[in-house]
Motif scaffolding. Sequence first.
Motif, PDB file in Angstrom:
ATOM      1  N   VAL A   2      -9.653 -83.843  35.075  1.00 50.66           N
ATOM      2  CA  VAL A   2     -10.424 -84.091  33.860  1.00 50.66           C
ATOM      3  C   VAL A   2      -9.470 -84.080  32.675  1.00 50.66           C
ATOM      4  CG1 VAL A   2     -12.284 -83.268  32.380  1.00 50.66           C
ATOM      5  CG2 VAL A   2     -12.426 -82.912  34.846  1.00 50.66           C
ATOM      6  N   ARG A   3      -9.609 -85.060  31.803  1.00 48.27           N
ATOM      7  CA  ARG A   3      -8.767 -85.088  30.611  1.00 48.27           C
ATOM      8  C   ARG A   3      -9.644 -84.967  29.372  1.00 48.27           C
ATOM      9  NH1 ARG A   3      -4.445 -89.849  29.758  1.00 48.27           N
ATOM     10  NH2 ARG A   3      -3.995 -89.165  31.894  1.00 48.27           N
ATOM     11  N   GLY A   4      -9.322 -83.982  28.540  1.00 48.22           N
ATOM     12  CA  GLY A   4     -10.054 -83.829  27.298  1.00 48.22           C
ATOM     13  C   GLY A   4     -10.868 -82.556  27.252  1.00 48.22           C
ATOM     14  N   CYS A   5     -11.310 -82.209  26.052  1.00 46.54           N
ATOM     15  CA  CYS A   5     -12.150 -81.037  25.843  1.00 46.54           C
ATOM     16  C   CYS A   5     -12.954 -81.265  24.570  1.00 46.54           C
ATOM     17  CB  CYS A   5     -11.304 -79.770  25.728  1.00 46.54           C
ATOM     18  SG  CYS A   5     -12.296 -78.254  25.626  1.00 46.54           S
ATOM     19  N   PHE A  27      -5.925 -86.358  20.290  1.00 44.54           N
ATOM     20  CA  PHE A  27      -6.512 -87.286  21.256  1.00 44.54           C
ATOM     21  C   PHE A  27      -8.029 -87.467  21.143  1.00 44.54           C
ATOM     22  CE2 PHE A  27      -2.819 -85.298  23.599  1.00 44.54           C
ATOM     23  CZ  PHE A  27      -1.967 -86.374  23.414  1.00 44.54           C
ATOM     24  N   GLY A  28      -8.682 -86.745  20.233  1.00 46.70           N
ATOM     25  CA  GLY A  28     -10.127 -86.859  20.111  1.00 46.70           C
ATOM     26  C   GLY A  28     -10.846 -85.939  21.086  1.00 46.70           C
ATOM     27  N   ARG A  29     -12.182 -85.999  21.067  1.00 43.39           N
ATOM     28  CA  ARG A  29     -12.992 -85.082  21.869  1.00 43.39           C
ATOM     29  C   ARG A  29     -13.658 -85.750  23.074  1.00 43.39           C
ATOM     30  NH1 ARG A  29     -13.120 -80.325  19.363  1.00 43.39           N
ATOM     31  NH2 ARG A  29     -12.816 -80.262  17.103  1.00 43.39           N
ATOM     32  N   THR A  30     -13.324 -87.005  23.330  1.00 41.97           N
ATOM     33  CA  THR A  30     -13.890 -87.676  24.502  1.00 41.97           C
ATOM     34  C   THR A  30     -13.337 -87.042  25.771  1.00 41.97           C
ATOM     35  OG1 THR A  30     -14.065 -89.761  23.297  1.00 41.97           O
ATOM     36  CG2 THR A  30     -14.173 -89.882  25.695  1.00 41.97           C
ATOM     37  N   VAL A  31     -14.203 -86.829  26.746  1.00 45.08           N
ATOM     38  CA  VAL A  31     -13.794 -86.260  28.029  1.00 45.08           C
ATOM     39  C   VAL A  31     -13.789 -87.373  29.080  1.00 45.08           C
ATOM     40  CG1 VAL A  31     -14.391 -84.628  29.854  1.00 45.08           C
ATOM     41  CG2 VAL A  31     -14.716 -83.990  27.445  1.00 45.08           C
ATOM     42  N   TYR A  32     -12.668 -87.495  29.785  1.00 43.05           N
ATOM     43  CA  TYR A  32     -12.517 -88.509  30.827  1.00 43.05           C
ATOM     44  C   TYR A  32     -12.458 -87.815  32.185  1.00 43.05           C
ATOM     45  CZ  TYR A  32     -10.939 -91.174  26.733  1.00 43.05           C
ATOM     46  OH  TYR A  32     -10.839 -91.753  25.493  1.00 43.05           O
ATOM     47  N   LYS A  33     -13.211 -88.341  33.153  1.00 45.05           N
ATOM     48  CA  LYS A  33     -13.260 -87.733  34.488  1.00 45.05           C
ATOM     49  C   LYS A  33     -12.823 -88.755  35.540  1.00 45.05           C
ATOM     50  CE  LYS A  33     -17.385 -86.969  33.194  1.00 45.05           C
ATOM     51  NZ  LYS A  33     -18.828 -86.685  33.049  1.00 45.05           N
ATOM     52  N   ARG A  34     -11.910 -88.333  36.394  1.00 43.28           N
ATOM     53  CA  ARG A  34     -11.457 -89.226  37.464  1.00 43.28           C
ATOM     54  C   ARG A  34     -12.520 -89.338  38.553  1.00 43.28           C
ATOM     55  NH1 ARG A  34      -5.899 -87.708  39.962  1.00 43.28           N
ATOM     56  NH2 ARG A  34      -6.193 -89.766  40.889  1.00 43.28           N
ATOM     57  N   PRO A  35     -12.642 -90.487  39.182  1.00 45.36           N
ATOM     58  CA  PRO A  35     -13.546 -90.613  40.323  1.00 45.36           C
ATOM     59  C   PRO A  35     -13.176 -89.603  41.410  1.00 45.36           C
ATOM     60  CG  PRO A  35     -12.821 -92.780  39.588  1.00 45.36           C
ATOM     61  CD  PRO A  35     -11.982 -91.768  38.848  1.00 45.36           C
ATOM     62  N   ILE A  36     -14.174 -88.947  41.944  1.00 45.36           N
ATOM     63  CA  ILE A  36     -13.930 -87.881  42.919  1.00 45.36           C
ATOM     64  C   ILE A  36     -13.174 -88.387  44.132  1.00 45.36           C
ATOM     65  CG2 ILE A  36     -15.099 -86.304  44.524  1.00 45.36           C
ATOM     66  CD1 ILE A  36     -17.199 -85.872  42.320  1.00 45.36           C
ATOM     67  N   ASN A  51      -9.527 -77.955  30.588  1.00 42.39           N
ATOM     68  CA  ASN A  51     -10.792 -77.274  30.901  1.00 42.39           C
ATOM     69  C   ASN A  51     -11.472 -77.964  32.076  1.00 42.39           C
ATOM     70  OD1 ASN A  51     -13.180 -75.875  30.991  1.00 42.39           O
ATOM     71  ND2 ASN A  51     -13.861 -76.406  28.934  1.00 42.39           N
ATOM     72  N   LEU A  52     -11.332 -77.388  33.263  1.00 40.50           N
ATOM     73  CA  LEU A  52     -11.885 -77.991  34.477  1.00 40.50           C
ATOM     74  C   LEU A  52     -13.404 -78.007  34.495  1.00 40.50           C
ATOM     75  CD1 LEU A  52      -9.601 -76.466  37.264  1.00 40.50           C
ATOM     76  CD2 LEU A  52      -9.551 -78.800  36.392  1.00 40.50           C
ATOM     77  N   ILE A  53     -14.046 -77.160  33.697  1.00 39.63           N
ATOM     78  CA  ILE A  53     -15.509 -77.043  33.776  1.00 39.63           C
ATOM     79  C   ILE A  53     -16.190 -77.555  32.513  1.00 39.63           C
ATOM     80  CG2 ILE A  53     -15.417 -75.155  35.438  1.00 39.63           C
ATOM     81  CD1 ILE A  53     -16.069 -73.224  33.114  1.00 39.63           C
ATOM     82  N   ILE A  54     -15.561 -78.498  31.826  1.00 39.99           N
ATOM     83  CA  ILE A  54     -16.200 -79.078  30.652  1.00 39.99           C
ATOM     84  C   ILE A  54     -17.475 -79.820  31.049  1.00 39.99           C
ATOM     85  CG2 ILE A  54     -14.921 -81.258  30.684  1.00 39.99           C
ATOM     86  CD1 ILE A  54     -15.816 -79.173  27.568  1.00 39.99           C
ATOM     87  N   ASP A  55     -17.515 -80.325  32.296  1.00 36.67           N
ATOM     88  CA  ASP A  55     -18.728 -80.918  32.870  1.00 36.67           C
ATOM     89  C   ASP A  55     -19.017 -80.150  34.161  1.00 36.67           C
ATOM     90  OD1 ASP A  55     -20.558 -82.454  34.383  1.00 36.67           O
ATOM     91  OD2 ASP A  55     -19.919 -84.316  33.441  1.00 36.67           O
ATOM     92  N   ILE A  56     -19.953 -79.207  34.099  1.00 33.01           N
ATOM     93  CA  ILE A  56     -20.218 -78.306  35.216  1.00 33.01           C
ATOM     94  C   ILE A  56     -20.658 -79.067  36.466  1.00 33.01           C
ATOM     95  CG2 ILE A  56     -21.713 -76.458  36.060  1.00 33.01           C
ATOM     96  CD1 ILE A  56     -19.731 -75.353  34.172  1.00 33.01           C
ATOM     97  N   GLU A  57     -21.536 -80.033  36.311  1.00 28.48           N
ATOM     98  CA  GLU A  57     -22.043 -80.753  37.483  1.00 28.48           C
ATOM     99  C   GLU A  57     -20.943 -81.563  38.159  1.00 28.48           C
ATOM    100  OE1 GLU A  57     -24.956 -80.144  38.903  1.00 28.48           O
ATOM    101  OE2 GLU A  57     -25.051 -78.637  37.300  1.00 28.48           O
ATOM    102  N   TYR A  58     -20.091 -82.187  37.367  1.00 29.16           N
ATOM    103  CA  TYR A  58     -18.935 -82.900  37.927  1.00 29.16           C
ATOM    104  C   TYR A  58     -18.042 -81.925  38.688  1.00 29.16           C
ATOM    105  CZ  TYR A  58     -14.380 -85.242  38.059  1.00 29.16           C
ATOM    106  OH  TYR A  58     -13.161 -85.760  38.461  1.00 29.16           O
ATOM    107  N   ALA A  59     -17.791 -80.761  38.089  1.00 31.14           N
ATOM    108  CA  ALA A  59     -16.932 -79.764  38.734  1.00 31.14           C
ATOM    109  C   ALA A  59     -17.511 -79.329  40.080  1.00 31.14           C
ATOM    110  CB  ALA A  59     -16.743 -78.556  37.818  1.00 31.14           C
ATOM    111  N   LYS A  60     -18.811 -79.113  40.134  1.00 31.29           N
ATOM    112  CA  LYS A  60     -19.433 -78.694  41.396  1.00 31.29           C
ATOM    113  C   LYS A  60     -19.281 -79.765  42.464  1.00 31.29           C
ATOM    114  CE  LYS A  60     -22.926 -75.583  39.401  1.00 31.29           C
ATOM    115  NZ  LYS A  60     -24.364 -75.347  39.157  1.00 31.29           N
TER     116      LYS A  60
END
Length: 441
Positions: A169-172, A185-194, A215-224
Amino acid sequence: MKIALLAPAGAMHRYNGNFGKSLHYAPLTLTTLAALVPEELNAEVVIYDETVGVIPLDLEADLIGITCITGTAPRCYAYGDYFRKKGIKVFIGGVHPSIMPEEAALHADVVMTGFSEFTFPQMLKDFIRGELKPIYHQGCNFKIEGRPIPRRELLNKKGYITTNTVELVRGCSHPCTFCAYPTAFGRTVYKRPIEEVVAEIAALNAKIIVFPDVNLIIDIEYAKKLFKALIPLKIYWLGLVTSHVGMDDELLKIFEKSGCKGLLIGFESISQESQAYVHKGVNQVASYAELMNKLHAHGILVQGCFAFGGDHEDTSVFERTVEMVTKVKIDLPRYSILTPFPKTELYRQLDKAGRIFERNWAMYDVEHCVFTPAQMTVEELEAGITWAWKETYKTSNILKRLAPFRHTPWLSIPLNMGYKGYANKYELFTREVMCDNSSIQ
């Protein structure tokens, strides 16, 4: 065509400083850039990371790239000036040039702002055609899907505890006033395809993986979903999260099953008023002991980071912090001084109040004081953090924190010994040492 990619380092983190191999994993910036060099250029790429070795002054290249953060900016500029005088084209990018592009442009032929995955290949093609532009800005179409695998084989593997670093995950999006990341870099969060993440990790065929994302858990559902997908790989992994991790028991169970062995958490302070001062409301000081118990119950050790110098802290904060980290058994405490990076909200506040006295960026390494504290002197703040480092990493206090050694001792003991060495050399890095770039000439 030969391209040299350089990562200069500040005095404390240089290969001859006090940040040893046991504390150092391989960064991703330069290996990712190397992987983005278009094949048709048939370029030879070399990487020099000053945290693990010398940057040779006699290196030969057609193009030199430098990655730069605020604390390394003067050294990066010194290298840029040196190689440009030799007739080599230099480009510079990273957090600090993204924040201060006009300043960086004085020391490089090209400044790259924001994330460079798209602009870097274009810049190389422009270089070949003799059409270099002075600045390349990140476009609004940026994404991290489909990125090539970083060229880890270009690193000096002997200098790192591991080269198996992987981005998820890139961003916070948190509003912390001291953080330079969103300013650059701004506040947009980018997530790599699982599926891309799983494939990259499987191909590494490695037991231990480090996820260096802020921050690995900026998106909790993605992290799970992601860490569930990692369970079959049977790896051990380390990463960065916020204290919010303790609010979700399901997430902690998934972390344990997926092989989590260590987390870095920015606790920032033992004062709730200090959390409010830097806008880090996610941290609830009263819950730190409960959080540590939860993480230890899942076999996860914790590197807890604290930043001294907030306006609500007096000289008692050092002793109280060391007492707390020992009592709640934070496995690997790490201390810094609150630092107002340029153009952040904290910088604007302190600058407006006339409290920033240090303008040499080399001192902005988060271990030296660059502003006047509210409730102690500069000397008291610097003496206090020095004492806290040494007291925390006395052998007796290491034993108190780690006993009864249930939580990954094969990892916690070497890391503690690495920081013990760091603490013992801490006060050697005076302003004179930090600002000395006389070796580049």
